[in-house]
Design a protein around this motif. Structure first.
Motif, mmCIF file in Angstrom:
data_model
loop_
_atom_site.group_PDB
_atom_site.id
_atom_site.type_symbol
_atom_site.label_atom_id
_atom_site.label_comp_id
_atom_site.label_asym_id
_atom_site.label_seq_id
_atom_site.Cartn_x
_atom_site.Cartn_y
_atom_site.Cartn_z
ATOM 1 N N GLN A 79 43.618 31.508 13.688
ATOM 2 C CA GLN A 79 42.647 31.218 14.750
ATOM 3 C C GLN A 79 43.302 30.643 15.989
ATOM 4 O O GLN A 79 42.776 30.784 17.099
ATOM 5 C CB GLN A 79 41.583 30.250 14.224
ATOM 6 C CG GLN A 79 40.578 30.874 13.267
ATOM 7 C CD GLN A 79 39.712 29.832 12.577
ATOM 8 O OE1 GLN A 79 39.710 28.650 12.954
ATOM 9 N NE2 GLN A 79 38.975 30.259 11.568
ATOM 10 N N VAL A 80 44.439 29.969 15.817
ATOM 11 C CA VAL A 80 45.126 29.373 16.977
ATOM 12 C C VAL A 80 46.344 30.205 17.385
ATOM 13 O O VAL A 80 47.252 29.712 18.061
ATOM 14 C CB VAL A 80 45.523 27.905 16.716
ATOM 15 C CG1 VAL A 80 44.287 27.039 16.643
ATOM 16 C CG2 VAL A 80 46.364 27.767 15.456
ATOM 17 N N GLY A 81 46.348 31.466 16.995
ATOM 18 C CA GLY A 81 47.327 32.396 17.532
ATOM 19 C C GLY A 81 48.619 32.559 16.768
ATOM 20 O O GLY A 81 49.583 33.141 17.296
ATOM 21 N N ALA A 82 48.677 32.075 15.521
ATOM 22 C CA ALA A 82 49.914 32.193 14.759
ATOM 23 C C ALA A 82 50.086 33.588 14.184
ATOM 24 O O ALA A 82 49.115 34.275 13.871
ATOM 25 C CB ALA A 82 49.939 31.180 13.618
ATOM 26 N N GLU A 83 51.338 33.975 14.041
ATOM 27 C CA GLU A 83 51.694 35.150 13.256
ATOM 28 C C GLU A 83 51.894 34.646 11.826
ATOM 29 O O GLU A 83 52.846 33.916 11.548
ATOM 30 C CB GLU A 83 52.974 35.768 13.815
ATOM 31 C CG GLU A 83 53.440 37.012 13.118
ATOM 32 C CD GLU A 83 54.718 37.548 13.737
ATOM 33 O OE1 GLU A 83 55.803 37.319 13.164
ATOM 34 O OE2 GLU A 83 54.637 38.172 14.820
ATOM 35 N N VAL A 84 50.998 35.005 10.921
ATOM 36 C CA VAL A 84 50.961 34.408 9.581
ATOM 37 C C VAL A 84 51.533 35.367 8.546
ATOM 38 O O VAL A 84 51.127 36.535 8.476
ATOM 39 C CB VAL A 84 49.517 34.028 9.187
ATOM 40 C CG1 VAL A 84 49.482 33.423 7.785
ATOM 41 C CG2 VAL A 84 48.924 33.048 10.203
ATOM 42 N N THR A 85 52.479 34.866 7.757
ATOM 43 C CA THR A 85 53.030 35.634 6.648
ATOM 44 C C THR A 85 53.019 34.755 5.397
ATOM 45 O O THR A 85 52.992 33.521 5.488
ATOM 46 C CB THR A 85 54.469 36.102 6.919
ATOM 47 O OG1 THR A 85 55.294 34.958 7.196
ATOM 48 C CG2 THR A 85 54.518 37.057 8.096
ATOM 49 N N THR A 86 53.020 35.402 4.241
ATOM 50 C CA THR A 86 53.019 34.646 2.984
ATOM 51 C C THR A 86 54.184 35.068 2.109
ATOM 52 O O THR A 86 54.712 36.182 2.222
ATOM 53 C CB THR A 86 51.707 34.867 2.200
ATOM 54 O OG1 THR A 86 51.561 36.262 1.896
ATOM 55 C CG2 THR A 86 50.503 34.377 2.988
ATOM 56 N N GLN A 87 54.584 34.172 1.248
ATOM 57 C CA GLN A 87 55.614 34.434 0.246
ATOM 58 C C GLN A 87 55.054 34.019 -1.101
ATOM 59 O O GLN A 87 54.775 32.844 -1.332
ATOM 60 C CB GLN A 87 56.884 33.636 0.554
ATOM 61 C CG GLN A 87 58.002 33.851 -0.462
ATOM 62 C CD GLN A 87 59.057 32.765 -0.416
ATOM 63 O OE1 GLN A 87 58.753 31.601 -0.150
ATOM 64 N NE2 GLN A 87 60.304 33.123 -0.689
ATOM 65 N N LYS A 88 54.897 34.985 -1.985
ATOM 66 C CA LYS A 88 54.344 34.699 -3.303
ATOM 67 C C LYS A 88 55.439 34.777 -4.358
ATOM 68 O O LYS A 88 56.403 35.541 -4.230
ATOM 69 C CB LYS A 88 53.216 35.683 -3.639
ATOM 70 C CG LYS A 88 51.991 35.533 -2.741
ATOM 71 C CD LYS A 88 50.880 36.489 -3.153
ATOM 72 C CE LYS A 88 49.652 36.326 -2.261
ATOM 73 N NZ LYS A 88 49.003 35.008 -2.454
ATOM 74 N N GLY A 89 55.281 33.995 -5.416
ATOM 75 C CA GLY A 89 56.252 34.023 -6.491
ATOM 76 C C GLY A 89 55.769 33.227 -7.682
ATOM 77 O O GLY A 89 54.663 32.675 -7.676
ATOM 78 N N VAL A 90 56.615 33.153 -8.682
ATOM 79 C CA VAL A 90 56.336 32.377 -9.886
ATOM 80 C C VAL A 90 57.505 31.423 -10.111
ATOM 81 O O VAL A 90 58.670 31.845 -10.078
ATOM 82 C CB VAL A 90 56.144 33.273 -11.122
ATOM 83 C CG1 VAL A 90 55.854 32.423 -12.358
ATOM 84 C CG2 VAL A 90 55.021 34.279 -10.892
ATOM 85 N N VAL A 91 57.196 30.149 -10.295
ATOM 86 C CA VAL A 91 58.214 29.160 -10.614
ATOM 87 C C VAL A 91 57.830 28.492 -11.932
ATOM 88 O O VAL A 91 56.681 28.560 -12.370
ATOM 89 C CB VAL A 91 58.341 28.100 -9.496
ATOM 90 C CG1 VAL A 91 58.780 28.740 -8.189
ATOM 91 C CG2 VAL A 91 57.027 27.345 -9.294
ATOM 92 N N THR A 92 58.800 27.859 -12.552
ATOM 93 C CA THR A 92 58.541 27.192 -13.829
ATOM 94 C C THR A 92 58.597 25.681 -13.631
ATOM 95 O O THR A 92 59.596 25.152 -13.146
ATOM 96 C CB THR A 92 59.572 27.609 -14.887
ATOM 97 O OG1 THR A 92 59.525 29.036 -15.034
ATOM 98 C CG2 THR A 92 59.267 26.959 -16.228
ATOM 99 N N ALA A 93 57.530 24.998 -13.993
ATOM 100 C CA ALA A 93 57.473 23.543 -13.877
ATOM 101 C C ALA A 93 58.355 22.887 -14.941
ATOM 102 O O ALA A 93 58.796 23.525 -15.899
ATOM 103 C CB ALA A 93 56.030 23.065 -14.007
#
Length: 320
Positions: A79-93
């Motif tokens: 909404q405030v003009g950002a170019e938004v990207t995501t990084q998905k993954g799986v980590v182990t706690a």
């Protein structure tokens, strides 16, 4: 995050760095800064952003509240003009639990080669293990200060800076699974940042400055020179504290050592991205409600949010 077991042998060096922060102003820089319109960080808006995150409930990875907050962050940034990207993954706690995580990068002025990185974690702790009431220690933490405050400051800062002729581009990294760690295992914290720093996304990424915001909204906050920040990024720390003083917030940004913290910034520093941690550490501990069920909106002070946000405005607009 948690306190690392280090002594204060770096006291003298830090104080020397703190005292050397003031330098003669460059005339061209002063003129450029003076020509920019004043930018005001709205503390009431930031407070509302903290409240909206808390309204989802504790943002523990794997919960609906976490997913709702994730989408909310992406929507707000867009909404405030950002170019938004995501990084998905799986980590182990640390306890063997696999966690599906999502890191979010919101980039502003992507055409700018010179960049700064701001980051905060948006997850909240699954267990209130520091609560004085033993009956509460298996309950999740709301995380109004420990998580939501940093996210709120970044999003409000983005809104305040929108449309401004900034000297640098800004990347805002909202990291996941910071607070799923075990007190006896440093490597079990900052899992989202570890995942990001170990990926191709971090290769050849060299921001001018990197700044972590963690626990930046509580009443009575004190932000001192954190140990690892000074070891890896003392120049950035000095410049930010100078900007805070110029904005009138030296009562919050105190020029004294504040101990060593295991937090997201350590992962970045060790990955070759020098980063400081703006974090509330008072004496030998954090704010009183840290990792308890009382870390709610009631602990948040708009004046603290204002001090951090306006200091960052002063810092960013001073760059050239």
């Amino acid at each position: 995050m948690h306190l690392a077991k280090l002594t204060s042998f770096f006291l003298i060096g830090v104080l020397c760095l703190a005292c050397s922060g003031k330098r003669p102003a460059d005339a061209d820089n002063v003129a450029a800064t003076a020509s920019r319109p004043a930018i005001t960080f709205n503390a009431d808006s930031a407070l509302n952003l903290v409240r909206e995150q808390c309204d989802f409930g504790p943002r523990v990875p794997g919960t609906q509240a976490h997913e709702l907050c994730l989408q909310w962050i992406m929507d707000r940034a867009a909404q405030v003009g950002a170019e938004v990207t995501t990084q998905k993954g799986v980590v182990t706690a640390f306890n063997g639990v696999p966690l599906n995580i999502t890191n979010v990068m919101a980039s502003f002025l992507p055409q700018k080669q010179q960049r700064i990185l701001l980051l905060a974690h948006y997850d909240s702790r699954p267990w209130a293990d520091n609560d004085p009431n033993r009956d509460n220690r298996k309950k999740p933490v709301m995380g109004a200060n420990d998580g939501a405050s940093g996210v709120a400051v970044m999003l409000e800062l983005a809104r305040a800076l929108q449309g401004s002729d900034l000297p640098v581009g800004i990347d805002m990294l909202f990291v996941d699974a910071e607070d799923y760690g075990d007190a006896g295992d440093d490597a079990s914290w900052a899992l989202g940042t570890q995942f990001w720093a170990g990926s191709d996304l971090a290769k050849d990424y060299h921001p001018m400055h990197a700044i972590l915001l963690d626990m930046v909204g509580a009443t009575g906050a004190q932000f001192g020179f954190e140990y690892f920040s000074m070891q890896y990024a003392a120049t950035t720390a000095s410049a930010v504290w100078d900007a805070a003083a110029s904005a009138g917030y030296s009562a919050y940004f105190v020029r004294k050592p504040s101990g060593a913290i295991t937090d997201d910034h350590v992962t970045l520093c060790r990955a070759g991205i020098p980063c400081i941690d703006i974090i509330d550490l008072r004496g030998s501990g954090f704010f009183p409600q840290w990792h308890t069920v009382d870390d709610t909106i009631q602990v948040i002070d708009p004046a603290t949010l204002k001090a951090v946000g306006q200091s960052l405005v002063a810092f960013i607009t001073s760059l050239n």
